[in-house]
Design a protein around this motif. Sequence first.
Motif, PDB file in Angstrom:
ATOM      1  N   PRO A   1       0.818  -1.301   0.062  1.00  0.00           N
ATOM      2  CA  PRO A   1      -0.018   0.022  -0.184  1.00  0.00           C
ATOM      3  C   PRO A   1       0.681   1.191  -0.108  1.00  0.00           C
ATOM      4  O   PRO A   1       2.076   1.399   0.616  1.00  0.00           O
ATOM      5  N   ARG A   2       0.376   2.353  -0.791  1.00  0.00           N
ATOM      6  CA  ARG A   2       0.968   3.603  -0.563  1.00  0.00           C
ATOM      7  C   ARG A   2      -0.122   4.686  -0.624  1.00  0.00           C
ATOM      8  O   ARG A   2      -1.167   4.318  -1.001  1.00  0.00           O
ATOM      9  N   GLY A   3       0.393   5.727  -0.277  1.00  0.00           N
ATOM     10  CA  GLY A   3      -0.329   7.184  -0.066  1.00  0.00           C
ATOM     11  C   GLY A   3       0.352   8.198  -0.266  1.00  0.00           C
ATOM     12  O   GLY A   3       1.622   7.934  -1.102  1.00  0.00           O
ATOM     13  N   ALA A   4       0.292   9.423   0.305  1.00  0.00           N
ATOM     14  CA  ALA A   4       1.040  10.194   0.161  1.00  0.00           C
ATOM     15  C   ALA A   4       2.358  10.405   0.994  1.00  0.00           C
ATOM     16  O   ALA A   4       2.267   9.939   2.195  1.00  0.00           O
ATOM     17  N   PHE A   5       3.644  10.738   0.606  1.00  0.00           N
ATOM     18  CA  PHE A   5       4.795  10.753   1.390  1.00  0.00           C
ATOM     19  C   PHE A   5       5.376  12.121   1.442  1.00  0.00           C
ATOM     20  O   PHE A   5       5.505  12.494   2.575  1.00  0.00           O
ATOM     21  N   CYS A   6       6.035  12.560   0.291  1.00  0.00           N
ATOM     22  CA  CYS A   6       6.322  13.883   0.407  1.00  0.00           C
ATOM     23  C   CYS A   6       5.484  15.008   0.261  1.00  0.00           C
ATOM     24  O   CYS A   6       5.476  16.051   1.015  1.00  0.00           O
ATOM     25  N   GLY A   7       4.446  14.778  -0.309  1.00  0.00           N
ATOM     26  CA  GLY A   7       3.243  15.950  -0.453  1.00  0.00           C
ATOM     27  C   GLY A   7       3.750  17.106  -1.270  1.00  0.00           C
ATOM     28  O   GLY A   7       3.175  18.071  -1.349  1.00  0.00           O
ATOM     29  N   ILE A   8       4.852  16.882  -2.103  1.00  0.00           N
ATOM     30  CA  ILE A   8       5.117  18.197  -2.795  1.00  0.00           C
ATOM     31  C   ILE A   8       5.345  17.622  -4.449  1.00  0.00           C
ATOM     32  O   ILE A   8       6.185  18.236  -5.198  1.00  0.00           O
ATOM     33  N   GLY A   9       4.831  16.397  -4.635  1.00  0.00           N
ATOM     34  CA  GLY A   9       5.049  16.011  -6.049  1.00  0.00           C
ATOM     35  C   GLY A   9       6.490  15.481  -6.596  1.00  0.00           C
ATOM     36  O   GLY A   9       6.646  15.397  -7.854  1.00  0.00           O
ATOM     37  N   VAL A  10       7.178  14.987  -5.697  1.00  0.00           N
ATOM     38  CA  VAL A  10       8.553  14.425  -5.852  1.00  0.00           C
ATOM     39  C   VAL A  10       8.445  13.130  -5.979  1.00  0.00           C
ATOM     40  O   VAL A  10       9.215  12.254  -6.807  1.00  0.00           O
ATOM     41  N   CYS A  11       7.759  12.272  -4.923  1.00  0.00           N
ATOM     42  CA  CYS A  11       8.107  10.840  -4.784  1.00  0.00           C
ATOM     43  C   CYS A  11       7.093   9.921  -5.606  1.00  0.00           C
ATOM     44  O   CYS A  11       7.609   8.746  -5.889  1.00  0.00           O
ATOM     45  N   PHE A  12       6.095  10.478  -6.203  1.00  0.00           N
ATOM     46  CA  PHE A  12       5.040   9.783  -6.790  1.00  0.00           C
ATOM     47  C   PHE A  12       4.355   8.597  -6.102  1.00  0.00           C
ATOM     48  O   PHE A  12       3.961   7.699  -6.597  1.00  0.00           O
ATOM     49  N   ASP A  13       4.577   8.613  -4.684  1.00  0.00           N
ATOM     50  CA  ASP A  13       3.980   7.740  -4.091  1.00  0.00           C
ATOM     51  C   ASP A  13       2.346   7.827  -4.042  1.00  0.00           C
ATOM     52  O   ASP A  13       1.598   6.807  -3.655  1.00  0.00           O
ATOM     53  N   CYS A  14       1.930   8.955  -4.406  1.00  0.00           N
ATOM     54  CA  CYS A  14       0.506   9.163  -4.160  1.00  0.00           C
ATOM     55  C   CYS A  14      -0.205   9.132  -5.445  1.00  0.00           C
ATOM     56  O   CYS A  14      -1.501   9.444  -5.664  1.00  0.00           O
ATOM     57  N   LEU A  15       0.321   8.240  -6.392  1.00  0.00           N
ATOM     58  CA  LEU A  15      -0.619   8.167  -7.567  1.00  0.00           C
ATOM     59  C   LEU A  15      -1.823   7.526  -7.564  1.00  0.00           C
ATOM     60  O   LEU A  15      -2.001   6.551  -6.605  1.00  0.00           O
ATOM     61  N   ALA A  16      -2.930   7.898  -8.171  1.00  0.00           N
ATOM     62  CA  ALA A  16      -4.105   7.152  -8.221  1.00  0.00           C
ATOM     63  C   ALA A  16      -4.768   7.422  -9.758  1.00  0.00           C
ATOM     64  O   ALA A  16      -4.231   8.322 -10.477  1.00  0.00           O
ATOM     65  N   THR A  17      -5.928   6.821  -9.907  1.00  0.00           N
ATOM     66  CA  THR A  17      -6.612   7.237 -10.967  1.00  0.00           C
ATOM     67  C   THR A  17      -7.783   8.195 -10.615  1.00  0.00           C
ATOM     68  O   THR A  17      -8.413   7.958  -9.854  1.00  0.00           O
ATOM     69  N   VAL A  18      -7.674   9.209 -11.369  1.00  0.00           N
ATOM     70  CA  VAL A  18      -8.480  10.379 -11.253  1.00  0.00           C
ATOM     71  C   VAL A  18      -9.200  10.907 -12.382  1.00  0.00           C
ATOM     72  O   VAL A  18      -8.770  11.017 -13.630  1.00  0.00           O
ATOM     73  N   ASN A  19     -10.559  10.590 -12.308  1.00  0.00           N
ATOM     74  CA  ASN A  19     -11.419  10.923 -13.450  1.00  0.00           C
ATOM     75  C   ASN A  19     -11.011   9.897 -14.512  1.00  0.00           C
ATOM     76  O   ASN A  19     -11.090  10.300 -15.920  1.00  0.00           O
ATOM     77  N   GLY A  20     -10.593   8.537 -14.263  1.00  0.00           N
ATOM     78  CA  GLY A  20     -10.416   7.782 -15.432  1.00  0.00           C
ATOM     79  C   GLY A  20      -9.018   7.698 -15.738  1.00  0.00           C
ATOM     80  O   GLY A  20      -8.546   7.130 -16.636  1.00  0.00           O
ATOM     81  N   ARG A  21      -8.109   8.945 -15.375  1.00  0.00           N
ATOM     82  CA  ARG A  21      -6.765   9.030 -15.772  1.00  0.00           C
ATOM     83  C   ARG A  21      -5.868   8.660 -14.871  1.00  0.00           C
ATOM     84  O   ARG A  21      -5.734   8.995 -13.675  1.00  0.00           O
ATOM     85  N   PRO A  22      -5.224   7.132 -15.290  1.00  0.00           N
ATOM     86  CA  PRO A  22      -4.127   6.795 -14.143  1.00  0.00           C
ATOM     87  C   PRO A  22      -3.039   7.731 -14.028  1.00  0.00           C
ATOM     88  O   PRO A  22      -2.615   8.693 -14.820  1.00  0.00           O
ATOM     89  N   ASN A  23      -2.198   7.074 -12.758  1.00  0.00           N
ATOM     90  CA  ASN A  23      -0.762   7.917 -12.551  1.00  0.00           C
ATOM     91  C   ASN A  23      -1.032   9.454 -12.214  1.00  0.00           C
ATOM     92  O   ASN A  23      -0.101  10.158 -12.805  1.00  0.00           O
ATOM     93  N   GLN A  24      -2.054   9.789 -11.299  1.00  0.00           N
ATOM     94  CA  GLN A  24      -2.166  11.330 -11.204  1.00  0.00           C
ATOM     95  C   GLN A  24      -1.605  11.288  -9.864  1.00  0.00           C
ATOM     96  O   GLN A  24      -1.801  10.538  -9.100  1.00  0.00           O
ATOM     97  N   ARG A  25      -0.555  12.295  -9.603  1.00  0.00           N
ATOM     98  CA  ARG A  25      -0.439  12.669  -8.258  1.00  0.00           C
ATOM     99  C   ARG A  25      -1.279  13.311  -7.618  1.00  0.00           C
ATOM    100  O   ARG A  25      -1.559  14.808  -7.796  1.00  0.00           O
ATOM    101  N   THR A  26      -1.614  12.898  -6.558  1.00  0.00           N
ATOM    102  CA  THR A  26      -3.087  13.629  -5.747  1.00  0.00           C
ATOM    103  C   THR A  26      -2.665  14.410  -5.062  1.00  0.00           C
ATOM    104  O   THR A  26      -3.358  15.371  -4.585  1.00  0.00           O
ATOM    105  N   CYS A  27      -1.305  14.441  -4.672  1.00  0.00           N
ATOM    106  CA  CYS A  27      -0.929  15.726  -3.777  1.00  0.00           C
ATOM    107  C   CYS A  27      -0.621  17.204  -4.436  1.00  0.00           C
ATOM    108  O   CYS A  27      -0.459  18.089  -3.730  1.00  0.00           O
ATOM    109  N   LEU A  28      -0.624  16.904  -5.877  1.00  0.00           N
ATOM    110  CA  LEU A  28      -0.722  18.187  -6.547  1.00  0.00           C
ATOM    111  C   LEU A  28      -1.992  18.785  -7.201  1.00  0.00           C
ATOM    112  O   LEU A  28      -2.321  19.762  -7.708  1.00  0.00           O
TER     113      LEU A  28
END
Length: 109
Positions: A60-87
Amino acid sequence: MSIRRTPRTPVELVGAEPGPAHTIEFDGRPVPVLPGRTIAAALWADGVLAWRTTRVGGRPRGAFCGIGVCFDCLATVNGRPNQRTCLIPARPGDTVTTQEGHGRADLAV
Ligand code: FES
């Protein structure tokens, strides 16, 4: 001598007038969002700590850096995968789903 009181919160300091709260959907359930929050912040505030699994091992992964650097927070947003949810600011009606692996299960053969 009197002590002069000054505004004590950032909202008071900038004279902000936040809009109304709204909701987004996460894995089929509503998540309340205060205006100005990112998707990651909204999920955290609702007690969701993980919204992705790693390609290897499914950890499992969620937010780690919170500033768009680590890419741990990726999710599918409105059908688009690999979106950095912290940004990404959460917008009313956004649909967020947990992302498994590389987020391209639809391309698997
Ligand atoms: S938490 Fe690190 S990129 Fe989003």
